[in-house]
Design a protein around this motif. Sequence first.
Motif, PDB file in Angstrom:
ATOM      1  N   MET A  59       0.869  -1.256   0.027  1.00  0.00           N
ATOM      2  CA  MET A  59       0.190  -0.073   0.036  1.00  0.00           C
ATOM      3  C   MET A  59       0.922   1.237  -0.052  1.00  0.00           C
ATOM      4  SD  MET A  59      -3.032   1.375  -0.228  1.00  0.00           S
ATOM      5  CE  MET A  59      -4.222   0.285   0.287  1.00  0.00           C
ATOM      6  N   LEU A  60       1.866   1.291   0.885  1.00  0.00           N
ATOM      7  CA  LEU A  60       3.031   2.398   0.798  1.00  0.00           C
ATOM      8  C   LEU A  60       3.371   2.862  -0.651  1.00  0.00           C
ATOM      9  CD1 LEU A  60       4.696   1.890   4.153  1.00  0.00           C
ATOM     10  CD2 LEU A  60       3.000   3.763   3.455  1.00  0.00           C
ATOM     11  N   ILE A  61       3.889   1.476  -1.186  1.00  0.00           N
ATOM     12  CA  ILE A  61       4.352   1.816  -2.651  1.00  0.00           C
ATOM     13  C   ILE A  61       3.147   2.277  -3.851  1.00  0.00           C
ATOM     14  CG2 ILE A  61       5.595   0.571  -4.615  1.00  0.00           C
ATOM     15  CD1 ILE A  61       6.783  -1.363  -2.714  1.00  0.00           C
ATOM     16  N   GLY A  65       3.608   5.875  -5.457  1.00  0.00           N
ATOM     17  CA  GLY A  65       3.564   5.900  -7.024  1.00  0.00           C
ATOM     18  C   GLY A  65       2.344   6.957  -7.184  1.00  0.00           C
ATOM     19  N   LEU A  66       1.291   7.036  -6.949  1.00  0.00           N
ATOM     20  CA  LEU A  66       0.215   7.756  -7.098  1.00  0.00           C
ATOM     21  C   LEU A  66       0.491   9.372  -6.768  1.00  0.00           C
ATOM     22  CD1 LEU A  66      -2.743   7.883  -7.740  1.00  0.00           C
ATOM     23  CD2 LEU A  66      -3.586   7.603  -5.512  1.00  0.00           C
ATOM     24  N   ALA A  67       1.329   9.581  -5.503  1.00  0.00           N
ATOM     25  CA  ALA A  67       1.621  10.983  -5.119  1.00  0.00           C
ATOM     26  C   ALA A  67       2.879  11.237  -6.228  1.00  0.00           C
ATOM     27  CB  ALA A  67       2.220  10.723  -3.575  1.00  0.00           C
ATOM     28  N   TYR A  72       3.809  14.830 -10.948  1.00  0.00           N
ATOM     29  CA  TYR A  72       4.532  15.018 -12.008  1.00  0.00           C
ATOM     30  C   TYR A  72       3.524  15.584 -13.021  1.00  0.00           C
ATOM     31  CZ  TYR A  72       5.883  13.735 -16.818  1.00  0.00           C
ATOM     32  OH  TYR A  72       6.172  13.643 -18.023  1.00  0.00           O
ATOM     33  N   LEU A  73       2.103  15.351 -12.726  1.00  0.00           N
ATOM     34  CA  LEU A  73       1.083  16.113 -13.556  1.00  0.00           C
ATOM     35  C   LEU A  73       1.023  17.622 -13.174  1.00  0.00           C
ATOM     36  CD1 LEU A  73      -1.485  13.139 -13.867  1.00  0.00           C
ATOM     37  CD2 LEU A  73      -0.013  13.839 -15.641  1.00  0.00           C
TER      38      LEU A  73
END
Length: 79
Positions: A59-61, A65-67, A72-73
Motif C-alpha cells: 500500500m505504501l508503494i 507512486g500515486l503521489a 508530475y502531472l
Amino acid sequence: MNLICGTARAVKFLFTGPLILALLVVINIMTSPGDWWVKWAALGIGIAWVVSLLRVIRMLILLGGLAALIAYLRKKESP
C-alpha cells in the motif's frame, strides 16, 4: 474500500501480533516452563506478521507512486 480496511487491519496487527506473542510467552513460562509450546504459536503469528507487513509495504508503494504521478502531472501543467 476493502483494500483500505484490509491495510488498516494489517497495520493494527503489526502492533498487536508481538503483544499477543509476548503474552503467550508469559503464559508458557508460568504454566509449563520445561515445554516450549509457544514456538508453534510464534511460527503462526510470525507468518501472519510478515504477510501483514508485505500488505502495508504494498500500500505504501502504491500511495507513493500515486503521489509521484500527481506531482508530475501538476508540474507538467504549470507554466
